[in-house]
Every structure is written in C-alpha cells, then in structure tokens.
Design an enzyme around this catalytic site. Sequence first.
Site: not given
Length: 319
Positions: A128, A163, A213, A228, A236, A276, A284, A286
Amino acid sequence: MNLLFILDPLAGLKPYKDSSVAMMRALAKRGHAIYACEIGELAVSGDEAKSEASATARKIAVFDDNARWYGEDAATRMPLTAFDIVMMRKDPPFDMEYVYATYALEFAERAGVRVFNQPQSVRDFNEKMAILRFPQFIAPTLVTRQPATLQAFIDEHGDAILKPLDGMGGASVFRVRADDPNRNAIIEALNGFGARSVMAQRFIPAIRDGDKRVLILGGKVVPFALARIPKPGETRGNLAAGGSGVAMPLTEREREIAEALAGPLWELGLLIVGLDVIGGFLTEVNVTSPTCFAEIAEQTGFNVAGLLADRLEEIVAEK
C-alpha cells in the site's frame, strides 16, 4: 535450471487460475526441474565453518490436467545453493513468519542464489505505502494512526477509501462518504482508536470500469491488463471480493505508469510486480505474490508465464 518455489500447500492451489502453477507449467515444459516447499520448511543452520539456508523440498512433476496437476517425490533436506532460482510465492499475510523467511532467504542470496522477489525489497515495499514513492501517479493519499487526521481527510475530499496496510484481496476495504453515519465506527474498527495505521485515498469513480492489474516481469511490461470489475453494489474490484476479470490492452496512461516504474523496480530485484491502477491512478504496488497470469493468457493468448520463463532463463545465462 533447478528452481525452488516456496508456496502455500500444493493441494490447496487452484491450477486453472493460479499464477504460480502457470509459471511452473511453463518452466517444466522447457525441461527445467521444479521443486516446491512451504515457508515453514525453510531453515538456517550455522557452526564455526559457515551458516547455510536449506529447505525440506520435494521435486514435482507438473501436468496440464487440472484434475491432477502435479506429482511429487519424497521430501528431502536440500541446501538452497542446490537451486539456480528460488521463487518466494507464499501468499500474504505479511506477518513476522514471512519476515523471518526473508531473513533465511538472504543467507541463500549471500551464497550466490538468485531469490525473487528479492527479500529485502519485499520487506521494504509495503504494497500500500509503496505508491507514495511515485507521487506523480497517485490520487490524494494519507497514511496515519491519528483518527482525527483520517476524519479531516474524509471531510476534505468528501468520498474516500479506507484500508489497512496489511490486507489482501479487498479485505476490510471501506468506502466512506463525509455524510456516512457509520464513518466513526469504520475508523474505530480499522484504526483501533489510534493503535493501527490506516491508508486513506480519495475515492476514484473510475472503479466502475475496473481495478486494473498491470504486470511487470523482470523490467518488461505485459501489454495487457486485467480489469477487475466490481459486482453491482460493490466498490471493490478484487476477484476475491466477487469482481469479474476482463483482460484488455493497456491504455496510454497505464503504459506510462508501468514503463516509468519498470526499471527502478527491477533494479531493486523485484522480478514480478503487479501494479493496481484505477482511472489512471496508481493505487498499489504488489510484490509478495502477484497474480492474474492465467486470466490474461486465457483471454488474450499472450503467454505471460512464457515471458517470465524467458526472463528467468536470461537471468541465469547472465550469471
């Protein structure tokens, strides 16, 4: 090559969509030897002569049949120096046991083993907070333990996402509007009355078009993203939260972000990175166990796992 994958239990993986399975299949088809272990099977030993990292690993055969996708030999204790590449693919949570595993893997690195993603960089890159290294690509963002500061952020922007810093799969992600009657309770639940840090981001309405993504493999940008898309009534897009995955070519903005980050991330030993991106904003970075290989490959025909195998072969050839 001999490759060791550090994974969650093999029996629990979903071979039709698991990115680690896709990687192992691509590598096995090229004749490389695949071994597997779990994070709890790592060890470090030492005496007056040396310290050495090892694993209780098993050689596995990998098949295309999703009903029986692997076979395994008996487990045996092996030094990590027996492997050309060690792939850390354990899913979060990023807890202290995960951190201890990165310490163990650093002993293998010192002995000349290539470990991905690089243990120190994984520790340094909270998925994050890492976006704050690239402020030119992010929406207004705040990380704090102070409830009053979170409240002020929500008041300033009117609509925000809150979050935890250690979540995955969309768990405990809340959309909070300024007039939300539950905003105090949400902040208390996430923040623990100042005990835990929370990330707040200005809500990005383009989430309706998907949380994209974008994959970077060894400094190479995959030309397709997996959008997504949230299910009705949800904010979400995570697949684990019921979102649907739709692969599509990168937009100009998504490619700009990915190309700007690809070099710096690869210099840090981050072989597999999943960015993301929502509405052209980086949300984000990842690095623990990025996914979406299978979905992109199935929908576009682009061999994501094959690109990773190419990069691994190039890395070993350069040694």
